[in-house]
Design a protein around this motif. Structure first.
Motif, short mmCIF file in Angstrom:
data_model
loop_
_atom_site.label_atom_id
_atom_site.label_comp_id
_atom_site.label_asym_id
_atom_site.label_seq_id
_atom_site.Cartn_x
_atom_site.Cartn_y
_atom_site.Cartn_z
N ALA A 293 10.27 8.05 0.57
CA ALA A 293 10.99 8.20 -0.60
C ALA A 293 10.35 7.36 -1.67
CB ALA A 293 12.47 7.13 -0.40
N GLN A 294 9.50 6.05 -1.50
CA GLN A 294 8.89 5.43 -2.42
C GLN A 294 7.69 6.27 -3.10
OE1 GLN A 294 9.66 1.56 -2.83
NE2 GLN A 294 8.57 1.80 -4.92
N THR A 295 7.18 7.03 -2.17
CA THR A 295 5.98 7.75 -2.37
C THR A 295 6.64 9.13 -3.24
OG1 THR A 295 4.99 7.25 -0.19
CG2 THR A 295 4.03 9.21 -1.38
N LEU A 296 7.70 9.57 -2.82
CA LEU A 296 8.31 10.65 -3.73
C LEU A 296 8.67 10.18 -5.04
CD1 LEU A 296 9.21 13.59 -4.22
CD2 LEU A 296 11.12 12.95 -2.99
N LYS A 297 9.25 9.11 -5.19
CA LYS A 297 9.57 8.44 -6.44
C LYS A 297 8.35 8.30 -7.27
CE LYS A 297 9.41 4.13 -7.53
NZ LYS A 297 8.47 3.32 -8.47
N ARG B 162 9.35 16.07 0.00
CA ARG B 162 10.72 16.27 0.14
C ARG B 162 10.91 16.94 1.40
NH1 ARG B 162 9.72 18.43 -5.19
NH2 ARG B 162 10.41 16.78 -6.69
N ALA B 163 10.35 17.83 1.86
CA ALA B 163 10.48 18.41 3.12
C ALA B 163 10.29 17.55 4.35
CB ALA B 163 9.33 19.51 3.33
N ALA B 164 9.44 16.59 4.20
CA ALA B 164 9.31 15.43 5.11
C ALA B 164 10.23 14.42 5.18
CB ALA B 164 7.99 14.53 4.70
N ILE B 165 11.03 14.19 4.16
CA ILE B 165 12.24 13.34 3.97
C ILE B 165 13.30 14.16 4.63
CG2 ILE B 165 13.96 12.38 2.41
CD1 ILE B 165 11.72 11.76 0.62
N ALA B 166 13.48 15.38 4.65
CA ALA B 166 14.54 16.26 5.16
C ALA B 166 14.48 16.17 6.67
CB ALA B 166 14.55 17.46 4.66
N LEU B 167 13.13 16.11 7.33
CA LEU B 167 12.92 16.13 8.54
C LEU B 167 12.82 15.01 9.20
CD1 LEU B 167 9.74 18.64 8.38
CD2 LEU B 167 11.93 19.08 9.71
N GLU B 168 12.26 13.72 8.63
CA GLU B 168 11.85 12.50 9.25
C GLU B 168 12.95 11.32 8.60
OE1 GLU B 168 10.14 12.21 11.85
OE2 GLU B 168 9.62 14.50 11.86
N GLY B 169 13.45 11.68 7.39
CA GLY B 169 14.27 10.47 6.79
C GLY B 169 13.35 9.86 5.77
N PRO B 170 14.04 9.20 4.69
CA PRO B 170 13.28 8.53 3.65
C PRO B 170 12.79 7.45 3.92
CG PRO B 170 15.95 8.18 3.52
CD PRO B 170 15.58 9.20 4.36
N GLN C 281 6.35 4.05 11.89
CA GLN C 281 6.94 2.79 11.49
C GLN C 281 6.23 2.68 9.91
OE1 GLN C 281 9.19 0.40 12.80
NE2 GLN C 281 9.56 2.49 14.07
N PRO C 282 7.34 2.31 8.87
CA PRO C 282 6.79 2.21 7.47
C PRO C 282 5.92 1.15 7.23
CG PRO C 282 9.19 1.48 7.75
CD PRO C 282 8.61 1.79 8.82
N GLN C 283 4.69 1.61 6.66
CA GLN C 283 4.04 0.42 5.72
C GLN C 283 4.13 0.81 4.29
OE1 GLN C 283 0.08 1.50 7.11
NE2 GLN C 283 0.40 0.23 9.00
N SER C 284 4.48 2.05 4.00
CA SER C 284 5.06 2.72 2.66
C SER C 284 5.88 3.51 2.97
CB SER C 284 3.74 3.18 2.02
OG SER C 284 3.19 3.82 2.58
N HIS C 285 7.00 3.67 2.21
CA HIS C 285 8.37 4.57 2.46
C HIS C 285 7.93 6.11 1.80
CE1 HIS C 285 10.83 0.90 2.97
NE2 HIS C 285 10.60 1.49 4.25
N CYS D 189 10.90 6.53 6.40
CA CYS D 189 9.44 6.73 7.34
C CYS D 189 8.44 6.51 6.60
CB CYS D 189 9.51 8.16 8.06
SG CYS D 189 10.53 8.26 9.28
N ASP D 190 7.28 6.08 7.38
CA ASP D 190 6.00 6.00 6.44
C ASP D 190 5.46 7.31 5.78
OD1 ASP D 190 3.59 3.89 6.33
OD2 ASP D 190 2.73 6.08 6.81
N SER D 191 4.89 7.10 4.93
CA SER D 191 4.17 8.18 4.06
C SER D 191 3.48 9.12 4.83
CB SER D 191 3.50 7.79 2.80
OG SER D 191 2.32 7.00 3.13
N ALA D 192 2.70 8.73 5.90
CA ALA D 192 2.09 9.54 6.85
C ALA D 192 2.87 10.64 7.63
CB ALA D 192 1.51 8.76 8.08
N ALA D 193 4.20 10.63 7.48
CA ALA D 193 5.06 11.39 7.90
C ALA D 193 5.24 12.63 7.16
CB ALA D 193 6.52 10.89 8.14
#
Length: 297
Positions: free
Chosen positions: A236-240, A267-275, A230-234, A277-281
């Motif tokens: 996608a934002q971390t990757l940005k 990028r791999a985590a985004i592909a697996l879990e979605g943009p 559950q996001p506290q920081s996304h 999700c929390d950065s912990a993903a």
């Protein structure tokens, strides 16, 4: 600022909503705007008024907090903000993580329009903002910062004055580089401990008492262990931000090997879990790494 004048918030995502929670607790009237009606509904249900546009918000607020996704978005909305602002120009606090050139461009627009600007990127997640544990990195004219210091103290009880406009962005990018790589190191350590057959919680407790300790263990360790994304920081934002860091380093002839690898994992985590999700993903990019991507030795 008049006691009854609303504070405006442009951008009602994780950080904007966190700011609003602290300001509502302080009984400060708010007006907000976001292009997402769901976010606007959340903001309204928490006690804020919703503007129909940036222009309307700028006309009604005497102080405006910008908490949008990127420096590009800050630049895009600024013309409408200027058009809406009345003769008594609002102070603008930009909390978005920008590149140095991006915030300098915004500062030029603000100066031309007679709008006082404070650069204030936040070091910390939305949860840390709500808890008062985040730090605002402040840059700009000292008198302008002094004029909004009581409100900044509500938003972030911890703050540091960094210097002139763009100095806070530079510092934030450097801090984010360290933070993001600490987070990935923790993820890799937890994944490694799990593969070794250790109890994850016991390992995390030991790591917290070791020379390897960093605060990311407190903010992200449990989330990684329990797969609570559950996001506290996304992501996608971390990757940005990682891409912004790499680009700024590249402009200065510096290669960042660890950060570049970390960006690939994001990028791999985004592909697996979605943009969203929390950065912990990011740990899932290590846990679920396909065999074909591993180096054989």
């Amino acid at each position: 600022m008049k006691p009854d004048a609303p504070v405006g918030i442009i951008g009602l995502g994780l950080m904007g909503i966190a700011f609003s929670a602290r300001l509502v607790d302080a009984k400060i009237p708010l007006i907000g705007f976001d292009i997402d009606p769901v976010r606007c509904g959340m903001f309204k249900s928490s006690g804020g008024m919703v503007a129909t546009s940036v222009r309307e918000l700028a006309a009604r607020a005497q102080l405006i907090i910008i908490a949008v996704y990127s420096g590009e978005q800050v630049d895009a909305l600024f013309a409408e903000l200027v058009d809406g602002a009345g003769p008594e120009r609002p102070v603008v606090i930009c909390t978005t993580t920008c590149g140095p050139a991006e915030i300098m461009k915004v500062a030029g627009r603000a100066a031309s329009a007679g709008i006082p600007l404070v650069e204030a990127p936040i070091s910390g997640t939305s949860a840390e903002v709500i808890n008062g544990a985040a730090t605002a990195l402040l840059a700009g004219d000292a008198d302008i910062i002094d004029s909004v210091a009581p409100l900044i103290d509500i938003l972030c009880p911890q703050s540091l004055r960094i210097g002139a406009i763009s100095d806070a962005s530079r510092a934030k990018l450097g801090i984010n580089l360290i933070l993001q790589n600490n987070r990935v190191a923790l993820a890799e350590g937890i994944a490694f401990a799990e593969r070794l057959g250790l109890d994850g919680h016991a390992f995390l407790a030991a790591a917290r008492q070791s020379a390897a300790y960093s605060r990311v263990m407190d903010t992200k360790g449990e989330k990684m262990l329990t797969r609570d994304f559950q996001p506290q920081s996304h992501l996608a934002q971390t990757l940005k931000d990682a891409e912004l860091i790499i680009a700024e380093a590249g402009r200065r002839g510096l290669h960042l090997p660890v950060t570049t690898t970390q960006a690939d994992l994001l990028r791999a985590a985004i592909a697996l879990e979605g943009p969203d999700c929390d950065s912990a993903a990011v740990i899932e990019a290590i846990r679920q790494q396909p065999a074909s991507s591993r180096v054989l030795r």
